[in-house]
Scaffold this active site. Structure first.
Site, PDB file in Angstrom:
ATOM      1  N   CYS A  99       0.803  -1.229   0.000  1.00 51.85           N
ATOM      2  CA  CYS A  99       0.000   0.000   0.000  1.00 51.85           C
ATOM      3  C   CYS A  99       0.833   1.276   0.000  1.00 51.85           C
ATOM      4  O   CYS A  99       0.327   2.349  -0.322  1.00 51.85           O
ATOM      5  CB  CYS A  99      -0.934  -0.014   1.194  1.00 51.85           C
ATOM      6  SG  CYS A  99      -1.901  -1.512   1.238  1.00 51.85           S
ATOM      7  N   HIS A 120      -3.274   7.095   2.422  1.00 52.76           N
ATOM      8  CA  HIS A 120      -3.763   5.798   1.952  1.00 52.76           C
ATOM      9  C   HIS A 120      -5.161   5.563   2.535  1.00 52.76           C
ATOM     10  O   HIS A 120      -5.393   5.721   3.741  1.00 52.76           O
ATOM     11  CB  HIS A 120      -2.794   4.700   2.406  1.00 52.76           C
ATOM     12  CG  HIS A 120      -3.299   3.321   2.166  1.00 52.76           C
ATOM     13  ND1 HIS A 120      -3.980   2.971   1.014  1.00 52.76           N
ATOM     14  CD2 HIS A 120      -3.238   2.193   2.926  1.00 52.76           C
ATOM     15  CE1 HIS A 120      -4.312   1.698   1.081  1.00 52.76           C
ATOM     16  NE2 HIS A 120      -3.881   1.200   2.223  1.00 52.76           N
ATOM     17  N   ASN A 136     -10.501  -0.061   0.299  1.00 46.08           N
ATOM     18  CA  ASN A 136      -9.035   0.023   0.296  1.00 46.08           C
ATOM     19  C   ASN A 136      -8.504  -0.557  -1.024  1.00 46.08           C
ATOM     20  O   ASN A 136      -8.546  -1.765  -1.231  1.00 46.08           O
ATOM     21  CB  ASN A 136      -8.519  -0.772   1.497  1.00 46.08           C
ATOM     22  CG  ASN A 136      -7.003  -0.821   1.587  1.00 46.08           C
ATOM     23  OD1 ASN A 136      -6.301  -0.453   0.653  1.00 46.08           O
ATOM     24  ND2 ASN A 136      -6.504  -1.299   2.713  1.00 46.08           N
TER      25      ASN A 136
END
Ligand code: ACO
Length: 318
Positions: free
Chosen positions: A108, A245, A275
């Site tokens: 990520c 993020h 996500n």
């Protein structure tokens, strides 16, 4: 380095929290209160490569460049239909670029690392026009009977075109080797010489210690952002947006509270896209740019955190 174009692409299939109750015991209320997520986009008949191409072409269009103008492509990606060749080399051919390419595998935090590498290439004169891409399909990492992880993720791609000039300040990175906290094993073919009862071939879906990830994300990213502001002499009020993020609204709120910044400085997309791993930062950036929320000269922070445990944050004037 400065960003001269952005683009993003998402799968067309919208999956609501209620739709997930068909596969396991969960509820819209549980998912929204624990994560902030209401819907996510999941790949069906498109491939991740289609999204990567679309995001790249949109970024090139908004930078007013042709693919042939690029002299490097960097792609953040941990999983796609191919182990090799790299995602960046597949995209290169499909968009008609001729330049060298490479992929970065930093989960990520990958887009932050890729942007900083692009800056280093530009500063050392090795490249002038770079496509920085992030494309991820974390929904294919999940075991679709495991509610702990499957509710969290969505698929997507985001891209930026960067060139020389501008006012990139710098980045801070953290790597703490904690593979047990969040991992996924590769699906491997066993050789006839191994002990197959070892379990090494059984579990290849995502394993996550949610609470540990939560704590690590808030601590590492808050520290990195505080350090960046200190080093370059800025206050939190000087930052127009913290582009974080998009893993979980509570993690974003935790970082906001730690920094003592205003909630309006933390734009989000996690509610609608879930996500999307390293694609979440460039997707959010693209929405802010296309929505005229970010103007030239605005100070922005970008920050990502994920598996391993690996985090990265950067500070730049847009
Ligand atoms: N629906 C309903 N109940 C659930 C679900 C679900 N989807 N998932 C877990 N539960 C249950 C658990 O089984 C547990 O039940 P029990 O009390 O009977 O044992 C209960 O809910 C509480 O579970 P916890 O894991 O303690 O819940 P928590 O409040 O910690 O929330 C969460 C879990 C949302 C995963 C949280 O820990 C979190 O947000 N962690 C960060 C995860 C993350 O963002 N990961 C990705 C970042 S890195 C990357 O992007 C790759």
């Amino acid at each position: 380095m400065k960003i001269i174009g952005t683009g993003s692409a998402l799968p067309k299939k919208v999956v609501t929290n209620d739709m997930l109750t068909e596969f396991f015991d969960t509820s819209d209320e549980w998912i929204r209160t624990r994560t902030g997520i209401s819907t996510r986009r999941i790949l069906t008949d498109e491939s991740l490569i289609d999204l990567a191409i679309e995001a790249s072409q949109k970024a090139l269009e908004s930078a007013n460049l042709k693919a042939e103008d690029l002299d490097f492509i960097l792609c953040s990606n941990v999983n796609n239909n191919y182990v090799y060749p790299s995602m960046s080399s597949i995209v290169q051919g499909k968009i008609g670029a001729k330049c060298p390419c490479t992929d970065l595998r930093n989960a990520c935090a990958g887009f932050i690392y890729a942007l900083d590498v692009a800056d280093a290439f530009i500063q050392t004169g090795r490249a002038k026009k770079i496509l920085v891409l992030a494309a991820e399909e974390p929904t294919r990492f999940c075991h679709w009977e495991h509610r702990e992880t499957s509710v969290l993720f969505g698929d997507g791609a985001g891209a930026a075109v960067v060139t020389e000039g501008g006012d990139y300040k710098g980045a801070q990175f953290t790597t703490i080797s904690m593979p047990d906290v969040l991992y996924q094993r590769q699906r491997l073919e066993p050789t006839p010489f191994e002990d197959l009862s070892s379990g090494a071939y059984i579990n290849h879906t995502m394993v996550m210690q949610g609470r540990e990830v939560f704590k690590m994300a808030v601590t590492c990213c808050s520290n990195e952002i505080s350090k960046l502001l200190d080093i370059y002499g800025y206050k939190k009020e000087d930052v127009k947006y913290f582009v974080l993020h998009q893993a979980n609204l509570r993690i974003i709120n935790g970082i906001q509270q730690y920094l003592g910044a205003d909630a309006s400085q933390f734009p989000t997309t996690v509610e609608k896209y879930g996500n999307t791993s390293s694609a979440s930062v460039p997707i959010l950036l693209d929405e802010l740019v296309k929505g005229n929320k970010i103007q030239r000269g605005d100070m922005i922070v970008m920050s990502g955190f994920g598996a391993g445990f690996t985090t990265g944050s950067l500070l730049m004037k847009y």
